[in-house]
Design a protein around this motif. Structure first.
Motif, PDB file in Angstrom:
ATOM      1  N   SER A  47       0.838  -1.198   0.000  1.00  0.00           N
ATOM      2  CA  SER A  47       0.000   0.000   0.000  1.00  0.00           C
ATOM      3  C   SER A  47       0.867   1.239   0.000  1.00  0.00           C
ATOM      4  O   SER A  47       1.943   1.278   0.558  1.00  0.00           O
ATOM      5  CB  SER A  47      -0.923   0.003   1.235  1.00  0.00           C
ATOM      6  OG  SER A  47      -0.137   0.038   2.389  1.00  0.00           O
ATOM      7  N   SER A  48       0.340   2.284  -0.649  1.00  0.00           N
ATOM      8  CA  SER A  48       1.047   3.555  -0.677  1.00  0.00           C
ATOM      9  C   SER A  48       0.613   4.398   0.495  1.00  0.00           C
ATOM     10  O   SER A  48      -0.481   4.255   1.002  1.00  0.00           O
ATOM     11  CB  SER A  48       0.740   4.290  -1.992  1.00  0.00           C
ATOM     12  OG  SER A  48      -0.643   4.517  -2.102  1.00  0.00           O
ATOM     13  N   SER A  49       1.471   5.285   0.942  1.00  0.00           N
ATOM     14  CA  SER A  49       1.160   6.070   2.136  1.00  0.00           C
ATOM     15  C   SER A  49       0.240   7.218   1.792  1.00  0.00           C
ATOM     16  O   SER A  49       0.241   7.745   0.699  1.00  0.00           O
ATOM     17  CB  SER A  49       2.443   6.612   2.757  1.00  0.00           C
ATOM     18  OG  SER A  49       3.109   7.455   1.846  1.00  0.00           O
ATOM     19  N   ALA A  50      -0.572   7.635   2.779  1.00  0.00           N
ATOM     20  CA  ALA A  50      -1.478   8.758   2.611  1.00  0.00           C
ATOM     21  C   ALA A  50      -0.679  10.044   2.640  1.00  0.00           C
ATOM     22  O   ALA A  50       0.409  10.121   3.182  1.00  0.00           O
ATOM     23  CB  ALA A  50      -2.524   8.752   3.732  1.00  0.00           C
ATOM     24  N   ASP A  59       1.864   7.121   8.758  1.00  0.00           N
ATOM     25  CA  ASP A  59       2.311   6.612   7.473  1.00  0.00           C
ATOM     26  C   ASP A  59       1.804   5.204   7.265  1.00  0.00           C
ATOM     27  O   ASP A  59       1.433   4.514   8.189  1.00  0.00           O
ATOM     28  CB  ASP A  59       3.848   6.616   7.396  1.00  0.00           C
ATOM     29  CG  ASP A  59       4.397   8.022   7.533  1.00  0.00           C
ATOM     30  OD1 ASP A  59       5.462   8.163   8.135  1.00  0.00           O
ATOM     31  OD2 ASP A  59       3.745   8.949   7.027  1.00  0.00           O
ATOM     32  N   SER A  60       1.825   4.759   5.967  1.00  0.00           N
ATOM     33  CA  SER A  60       1.292   3.436   5.630  1.00  0.00           C
ATOM     34  C   SER A  60       2.391   2.393   5.559  1.00  0.00           C
ATOM     35  O   SER A  60       3.469   2.639   5.054  1.00  0.00           O
ATOM     36  CB  SER A  60       0.584   3.511   4.278  1.00  0.00           C
ATOM     37  OG  SER A  60       0.187   2.251   3.866  1.00  0.00           O
ATOM     38  N   THR A 168      -7.864  14.616   6.865  1.00  0.00           N
ATOM     39  CA  THR A 168      -7.518  13.425   6.081  1.00  0.00           C
ATOM     40  C   THR A 168      -8.400  12.230   6.388  1.00  0.00           C
ATOM     41  O   THR A 168      -9.016  11.660   5.483  1.00  0.00           O
ATOM     42  CB  THR A 168      -6.044  13.046   6.307  1.00  0.00           C
ATOM     43  OG1 THR A 168      -5.212  14.160   5.961  1.00  0.00           O
ATOM     44  CG2 THR A 168      -5.658  11.849   5.444  1.00  0.00           C
ATOM     45  N   ASN A 229      -4.678   3.845   6.446  1.00  0.00           N
ATOM     46  CA  ASN A 229      -3.730   4.489   5.537  1.00  0.00           C
ATOM     47  C   ASN A 229      -4.015   4.137   4.078  1.00  0.00           C
ATOM     48  O   ASN A 229      -3.950   4.993   3.190  1.00  0.00           O
ATOM     49  CB  ASN A 229      -2.299   4.086   5.900  1.00  0.00           C
ATOM     50  CG  ASN A 229      -1.841   4.702   7.203  1.00  0.00           C
ATOM     51  OD1 ASN A 229      -2.179   5.827   7.527  1.00  0.00           O
ATOM     52  ND2 ASN A 229      -1.059   3.948   7.967  1.00  0.00           N
ATOM     53  N   SER A 232      -7.344   5.762   2.914  1.00  0.00           N
ATOM     54  CA  SER A 232      -7.115   7.194   2.775  1.00  0.00           C
ATOM     55  C   SER A 232      -6.346   7.503   1.498  1.00  0.00           C
ATOM     56  O   SER A 232      -6.677   8.449   0.770  1.00  0.00           O
ATOM     57  CB  SER A 232      -6.352   7.735   3.990  1.00  0.00           C
ATOM     58  OG  SER A 232      -6.129   9.125   3.868  1.00  0.00           O
ATOM     59  N   SER A 233      -5.328   6.703   1.200  1.00  0.00           N
ATOM     60  CA  SER A 233      -4.532   6.939  -0.009  1.00  0.00           C
ATOM     61  C   SER A 233      -5.358   6.705  -1.271  1.00  0.00           C
ATOM     62  O   SER A 233      -5.212   7.437  -2.264  1.00  0.00           O
ATOM     63  CB  SER A 233      -3.286   6.046  -0.014  1.00  0.00           C
ATOM     64  OG  SER A 233      -3.621   4.685  -0.208  1.00  0.00           O
ATOM     65  N   GLN A 236      -7.626   9.712  -1.666  1.00  0.00           N
ATOM     66  CA  GLN A 236      -6.871  10.867  -2.162  1.00  0.00           C
ATOM     67  C   GLN A 236      -6.582  10.736  -3.657  1.00  0.00           C
ATOM     68  O   GLN A 236      -6.643  11.704  -4.403  1.00  0.00           O
ATOM     69  CB  GLN A 236      -5.555  11.002  -1.384  1.00  0.00           C
ATOM     70  CG  GLN A 236      -5.719  11.413   0.072  1.00  0.00           C
ATOM     71  CD  GLN A 236      -6.346  12.781   0.238  1.00  0.00           C
ATOM     72  OE1 GLN A 236      -5.984  13.733  -0.449  1.00  0.00           O
ATOM     73  NE2 GLN A 236      -7.307  12.874   1.142  1.00  0.00           N
ATOM     74  N   GLN A 295      -4.719  -0.874  -6.757  1.00  0.00           N
ATOM     75  CA  GLN A 295      -5.423  -0.544  -5.517  1.00  0.00           C
ATOM     76  C   GLN A 295      -6.246  -1.734  -5.018  1.00  0.00           C
ATOM     77  O   GLN A 295      -6.287  -2.011  -3.812  1.00  0.00           O
ATOM     78  CB  GLN A 295      -6.313   0.679  -5.739  1.00  0.00           C
ATOM     79  CG  GLN A 295      -5.527   1.960  -5.938  1.00  0.00           C
ATOM     80  CD  GLN A 295      -6.354   3.093  -6.524  1.00  0.00           C
ATOM     81  OE1 GLN A 295      -7.480   2.878  -7.010  1.00  0.00           O
ATOM     82  NE2 GLN A 295      -5.822   4.300  -6.481  1.00  0.00           N
TER      83      GLN A 295
END
Length: 364
Positions: A47-50, A59-60, A168, A229, A232-233, A236, A295
């Motif tokens: 997973s990518s961080s938010a 952070d993720s 966020t 996280n 949220s990412s 976004q 995703q």
């Protein structure tokens, strides 16, 4: 005979073309270039961080422990409301935040247990999932957690002096994280006197149960943080896309959790079985042409970890997941009513053209 066949073929081609055009113009599929998600079970993206909005941001990262946690509690509750106040609040802010949350929860301050959340709490609860807080990190976002008898998990982000300062983490992300952490039947109120991402309040929720003598499993907290996280990412990344809302994503994840939990042995499900459930829920929520394959793969990997943790084995989790999905839909009726109407319209369109094809076949 050849002439009749040619007329039939031309008519059928026009019908198919019209059907494709009608479906392409549906409002929930506008401007989306992603193909339907067909998950490659060997593709396991992290997973990518938010996006970070302040030092109060988590952070993720993904948890590396997939073993079943036999210590996961079937139900973790509070005996009285717990108020968590960020250590960075000024004296006046502390008083105003407490009053704001207590008024929202309709509780008397004399019946509330108050605790302070500082950098050490962020380190304890959030750093194991990849955040990089220190004991000196600031905390402004605050929360009040109140036990209910049978209401599921409800979250309200409360305005502070008329402003929503949680930038966020969304209400539904708080809800899904609380479910994954093992929380049941609770009303959670969150606010902040300054614009902040809201991770301090989430750490406060975890700390509240520890303060009340009902500590949550750290493994479940790690999964909850990774989930928050990740969602949220994704929000976004897709917030400006037609046909996407955070409510749809969180409802899809809650629905997938419920379906996985309802299987005989959630921890034994293969990646492909979980992928099939995720894809079905994304499609049900109108996101199969919006959420990317990468995703979707991240959601599948996350749900594998949650299923392996053992938290889904409890009946309380199954019940809470169902209530969560219903609550999300009830709070976004316009979105989910539109989804149902669009699906109903497309079904009628397909039936209409199917009837025409049948009539043409009967002519010949």
């Amino acid at each position: 005979m050849n002439f009749k066949r040619m007329i039939f073929a031309l008519s059928l081609g026009l019908i198919i073309g019209s059907a494709v055009l009608v479906k392409g113009n549906r409002s929930f599929a506008d401007n989306n270039t992603n193909a339907n998600i067909n998950v490659n079970i060997n593709n396991n993206n992290s997973s990518s961080s938010a996006a970070n909005s302040s030092s109060d941001t988590a952070d993720s990262a993904s948890s590396s422990d997939d073993n079943v946690d036999s210590s996961s509690s079937s139900e973790v509750t509070l005996s009285q409301p717990v108020l968590t106040l960020g250590t960075s609040l000024t004296s006046s802010e502390r008083s105003e935040v407490a009053q704001t949350l207590e008024n929202a929860a309709n509780v008397d301050s004399s019946n509330v247990q108050a605790i302070t959340i500082d950098g050490a709490d962020l380190v304890q609860y959030l750093n194991p999932s990849g955040s990089s807080f220190t004991d000196n990190s600031g905390v402004w976002s605050s929360a009040l957690i109140q036990k209910t008898n049978n209401g599921g998990i409800n979250v309200q982000i409360v305005d502070y002096n008329g402003a929503n300062n949680i930038t966020t983490i969304t209400q539904n992300q708080y809800r899904n994280a609380a479910l994954t952490a093992g929380i049941t039947n609770a009303n959670i109120y969150v606010t902040s006197p300054r614009a902040i991402d809201g991770s301090g309040a989430l750490a406060g929720v975890y700390a509240a149960y520890s303060a009340a003598g009902n500590s949550l499993s750290q493994k479940n907290i790690n999964n909850a943080q990774n989930e928050q996280n990740l969602l949220s990412s994704i929000t976004q990344a897709n917030k400006d896309k037609d046909g996407y809302t955070d409510s749809q994503l969180n409802n899809a994840v809650a629905g997938a959790k419920q379906e996985i939990a309802n299987t005989k042995n959630p921890a034994s499900l293969s990646r492909q079985e979980i992928a099939d459930i995720v894809n079905k829920e994304l499609k049900k929520n109108g996101l199969n042409n919006v959420v990317t394959q990468s995703q979707a793969n991240q959601i599948i990997s996350l749900l594998q970890k949650i299923a392996a943790s053992g938290v889904m084995d409890h009946q309380s989790f199954k019940d809470q997941a169902g209530k969560l999905s219903k609550n999300i839909q009830a709070n976004a009726k316009n979105i989910f009513n539109k989804l149902k109407n669009d699906k109903g319209l497309w079904t009628k369109v397909k039936q209409f053209f199917s009837n025409i094809v049948t009539d043409l076949q009967n002519l010949f």
